[in-house]
Design an enzyme around this catalytic site. Structure first.
Site, PDB file in Angstrom:
ATOM      1  N   ASP A  35       0.830  -1.209   0.000  1.00 39.89           N
ATOM      2  CA  ASP A  35       0.000   0.000   0.000  1.00 39.89           C
ATOM      3  C   ASP A  35       0.861   1.256   0.000  1.00 39.89           C
ATOM      4  OD1 ASP A  35      -2.095   1.602   2.510  1.00 39.89           O
ATOM      5  OD2 ASP A  35      -1.982   1.889   0.331  1.00 39.89           O
ATOM      6  N   SER A 199      -1.638  16.658 -11.313  1.00 36.35           N
ATOM      7  CA  SER A 199      -1.882  16.461 -12.744  1.00 36.35           C
ATOM      8  C   SER A 199      -2.398  17.778 -13.330  1.00 36.35           C
ATOM      9  CB  SER A 199      -2.941  15.357 -12.941  1.00 36.35           C
ATOM     10  OG  SER A 199      -3.448  15.393 -14.261  1.00 36.35           O
TER      11      SER A 199
HETATM   12  C1  LIG Z   1     -10.776   6.551   0.331  1.00 36.18           C
HETATM   13  S1  LIG Z   1      -9.493   5.411   0.462  1.00 36.18           S
HETATM   14  C2  LIG Z   1     -10.328   3.884   0.426  1.00 36.18           C
HETATM   15  C3  LIG Z   1      -9.333   2.752   0.359  1.00 36.18           C
HETATM   16  N1  LIG Z   1      -9.966   1.450   0.396  1.00 36.18           N
HETATM   17  C4  LIG Z   1     -10.253   0.831  -0.730  1.00 36.18           C
HETATM   18  O1  LIG Z   1     -10.022   1.250  -1.838  1.00 36.18           O
HETATM   19  C5  LIG Z   1     -10.831  -0.576  -0.516  1.00 36.18           C
HETATM   20  C6  LIG Z   1      -9.649  -1.539  -0.584  1.00 36.18           C
HETATM   21  C7  LIG Z   1     -10.120  -2.920  -0.222  1.00 36.18           C
HETATM   22  C8  LIG Z   1     -10.214  -3.882  -1.190  1.00 36.18           C
HETATM   23  C9  LIG Z   1     -10.629  -5.176  -0.856  1.00 36.18           C
HETATM   24  C10 LIG Z   1     -10.954  -5.489   0.449  1.00 36.18           C
HETATM   25  C11 LIG Z   1     -10.867  -4.487   1.431  1.00 36.18           C
HETATM   26  C12 LIG Z   1     -10.446  -3.202   1.101  1.00 36.18           C
HETATM   27  O2  LIG Z   1     -11.746  -0.893  -1.575  1.00 36.18           O
HETATM   28  C13 LIG Z   1     -12.846  -0.086  -1.677  1.00 36.18           C
HETATM   29  O3  LIG Z   1     -13.066   0.842  -0.929  1.00 36.18           O
HETATM   30  N2  LIG Z   1     -13.616  -0.369  -2.753  1.00 36.18           N
HETATM   31  C14 LIG Z   1     -13.395  -1.552  -3.560  1.00 36.18           C
HETATM   32  C15 LIG Z   1     -14.664  -2.286  -3.837  1.00 36.18           C
HETATM   33  C16 LIG Z   1     -15.733  -1.333  -4.379  1.00 36.18           C
HETATM   34  N3  LIG Z   1     -16.984  -2.054  -4.566  1.00 36.18           N
HETATM   35  C17 LIG Z   1     -15.963  -0.175  -3.417  1.00 36.18           C
HETATM   36  C18 LIG Z   1     -14.700   0.539  -3.149  1.00 36.18           C
HETATM   37  C19 LIG Z   1      -8.355   2.784   1.517  1.00 36.18           C
HETATM   38  O4  LIG Z   1      -8.716   3.037   2.637  1.00 36.18           O
HETATM   39  N4  LIG Z   1      -7.113   2.416   1.140  1.00 36.18           N
HETATM   40  C20 LIG Z   1      -6.054   2.352   2.162  1.00 36.18           C
HETATM   41  C21 LIG Z   1      -5.360   1.001   2.073  1.00 36.18           C
HETATM   42  C22 LIG Z   1      -6.404  -0.120   2.133  1.00 36.18           C
HETATM   43  C23 LIG Z   1      -7.044  -0.225   3.523  1.00 36.18           C
HETATM   44  C24 LIG Z   1      -8.004  -1.406   3.599  1.00 36.18           C
HETATM   45  C25 LIG Z   1      -7.320  -2.709   3.216  1.00 36.18           C
HETATM   46  C26 LIG Z   1      -6.661  -2.631   1.878  1.00 36.18           C
HETATM   47  C27 LIG Z   1      -5.715  -1.444   1.792  1.00 36.18           C
HETATM   48  C28 LIG Z   1      -5.106   3.534   1.952  1.00 36.18           C
HETATM   49  O5  LIG Z   1      -4.300   3.371   0.784  1.00 36.18           O
HETATM   50  C29 LIG Z   1      -5.950   4.778   1.749  1.00 36.18           C
HETATM   51  N5  LIG Z   1      -5.326   5.951   2.356  1.00 36.18           N
HETATM   52  C30 LIG Z   1      -4.630   6.791   1.534  1.00 36.18           C
HETATM   53  C31 LIG Z   1      -4.096   7.953   2.070  1.00 36.18           C
HETATM   54  C32 LIG Z   1      -4.302   8.253   3.433  1.00 36.18           C
HETATM   55  C33 LIG Z   1      -4.971   7.380   4.233  1.00 36.18           C
HETATM   56  C34 LIG Z   1      -5.512   6.176   3.695  1.00 36.18           C
HETATM   57  O6  LIG Z   1      -6.131   5.343   4.383  1.00 36.18           O
END
Ligand SMILES: CSC[C@H](NC(=O)[C@H](Cc1ccccc1)OC(=O)N1CCC(N)CC1)C(=O)N[C@@H](CC1CCCCC1)[C@@H](O)Cn1ccccc1=O
Length: 329
Positions: A35, A199
Site C-alpha cells: 500500500d 496532474s
Molecule cells: C478513500 S481510500 C479507500 C481505500 N480502500 C479501498 O479502496 C478498498 C480496498 C479494499 C479492497 C478489498 C478489500 C478491502 C479493502 O476498496 C474499496 O473501498 N472499494 C473496492 C470495492 C468497491 N466495490 C468499493 C470501493 C483505503 O482506505 N485504502 C487504504 C489502504 C487499504 C485499507 C483497507 C485494506 C486494503 C488497503 C489507503 O491506501 C488509503 N489511504 C490513503 C491515504 C491516506 C490514508 C488512507 O487510508
C-alpha cells in the site's frame, strides 16, 4: 548493490493486489497488500483473538529465533475506508523476493476490524508510503523500502499492476522491457507522507486535455480512481444512462456499450484509462449495470489515483529524485 522483483496477484475485479513476503527464522510466509498510501507493515498474528482470524495466515513471533520484541511500542491505524487495526511491535527478518531486511519493524496485530477478518486472502499490509506517517509509538519505524533502499542499485521501486492478471513490484531498477514509449516524470510532494503529485488536466474520450489542476496521490492500496466531483460529473455526463446510485455509494451505468476513455495529464505526457477499465464491476447478477471505476474524492481532501489508474501504466516511485514516472505498457 541489489535489485529485487516480486509478483503480485490481482483478486476478483482487481479489488486488491496481494503479494507474498516472508518473516522470521525459519521463514513464515504471508500474503499482504502493498500500500503506497500508508507506511506500516502490519500482519495478522498469534496475539489476536481466534474469532478475528478467518482463514488468514498469521505471524508467530515466538516461532522465530530472530524476533525481538520492541518493548513498550504499540501501533494503531485507521484507513480511508474506515477499516482499522492495532497491536504491538517486533523486529524481525523480512524477505521480499530476493531482498532481505534483518531488523524490520513488524507490527503484530492484536485487533483488526471486521473488514480485515472478512477478507480471508489478505494477511496484512506492507506500507510503501514515507516513514514520516508510520503509526508506531513512541518511536515511528522505517518502512521495508526505507530500510532496503541503501542496498539497492538506485532508491526506487516500480509497479506493474495488471487487469485480472499477476503484476509485479520491482525494487532498485527500471525494467526497460516493462513499458513502451517515454516515461513522463512529475515531482513528488511527500509533505503528507504520500506519493503526492499534481496532474495538469484531464480529457473525456478523444477530446483535447482540459486545464484543471488535480492534486492527488498514487495509491496502490485504493481500488478505484477517486477524483474531484466536478470532473466525475463531467465524465459521467458523457456515459449513456449513468446516474449516482446512493444505495451503491457511487455512479452506476449500463455495462454496455463500453464507456469513453478517461485521460489525465502527467507533466507534458498523458495517461489513458481505457473505457473498459472504468467498467469496475457488475452490480447485478444479470450484469446489466456496472459500478464505475471513477468515483468522487469528496471528503478525502485530495484525489486518489488508485489501482484503476495504476494498472493502465508502469509507474516508477523514485525516492532518490522524489519524482513519479508514468509510462504506457
Ligand atoms: C478513500 S481510500 C479507500 C481505500 N480502500 C479501498 O479502496 C478498498 C480496498 C479494499 C479492497 C478489498 C478489500 C478491502 C479493502 O476498496 C474499496 O473501498 N472499494 C473496492 C470495492 C468497491 N466495490 C468499493 C470501493 C483505503 O482506505 N485504502 C487504504 C489502504 C487499504 C485499507 C483497507 C485494506 C486494503 C488497503 C489507503 O491506501 C488509503 N489511504 C490513503 C491515504 C491516506 C490514508 C488512507 O487510508
Amino acid at each position: 548493490r541489489q535489485t529485487g522483483t516480486v509478483e503480485t496477484d490481482a483478486e476478483k475485479h482487481d479489488v486488491e493486489y496481494l503479494t507474498p513476503i516472508s518473516i522470521g527464522t525459519p521463514p513464515q510466509d504471508l500474503i499482504v497488500d502493498f500500500d503506497t498510501g500508508s507506511s506500516d507493515l502490519w500482519v495478522f498474528s498469534t496475539e489476536m483473538a481466534a474469532k478475528d482470524i478467518k482463514g488468514q495466515a498469521v505471524y508467530d513471533p515466538n516461532n522465530s529465533s530472530t524476533s525481538e520484541k520492541l518493548q513498550g511500542s504499540t501501533w494503531q491505524i485507521t484507513y480511508g475506508d474506515g477499516s482499522s487495526s492495532s497491536g504491538d511491535v517486533y523486529l524481525d527478518t523480512v524477505t521480499i523476493g530476493n531482498l532481505t531486511v534483518p531488523n524490520q519493524a513488524v507490527e503484530a496485530a492484536k485487533k483488526v476490524s471486521d473488514e480485515f477478518t472478512d477478507d480471508p486472502n489478505n494477511d496484512g499490509l506492507l506500507g510503501l508510503g514515507f516513514s514520516s506517517i508510520n503509526t508506531v509509538q513512541p518511536t515511528p519505524q522505517n518502512t521495508f523500502f526505507d530500510n532496503v533502499k541503501k542496498n539497492l542499485d538506485t532508491p526506487l521501486f516500480t509497479t506493474d499492476l495488471k487487469h485480472g492478471a499477476p503484476g509485479s513490484y520491482n525494487f532498485g531498477y527500471i525494467d526497460p522491457a516493462a513499458y513502451i514509449g517515454n516515461i513522463s516524470w512529475t515531482p513528488v510532494d511527500n509533505s503528507q507522507g504520500f506519493w503526492g503529485f499534481t496532474s495538469p488536466g484531464y480529457a473525456v474520450g478523444t477530446e483535447t486535455l482540459r486545464n484543471h489542476s488535480i492534486s492527488g496521490i498514487a495509491d496502490t492500496g485504493t481500488t478505484l480512481l477517486l477524483l474531484p466531483k466536478s470532473i466525475v460529473k463531467a465524465y459521467y455526463s458523457e456515459v449513456q444512462g449513468a446516474q449516482y446510485d446512493s444505495s451503491q455509494g457511487g455512479y452506476v451505468f449500463p455495462c454496455s456499450p463500453t464507456p469513453p476513455d478517461f485521460v489525465f495529464g502527467v507533466n507534458n505526457g498523458i495517461v489513458t484509462v481505457p473505457g473498459d477499465m472504468v467498467l469496475y464491476a457488475p452490480i447485478d447478477s444479470a450484469n446489466q449495470n456496472c459500478f464505475g471505476g471513477i468515483q468522487s474524492d469528496t471528503g478525502i481532501g485530495f484525489s486518489i489515483f488508485g489501482d484503476v489508474a495504476l494498472k493502465t501504466s508502469f509507474v516508477v516511485f523514485d525516492a532518490g529524485g522524489l519524482q513519479l514516472g508514468w509510462a504506457a505498457k
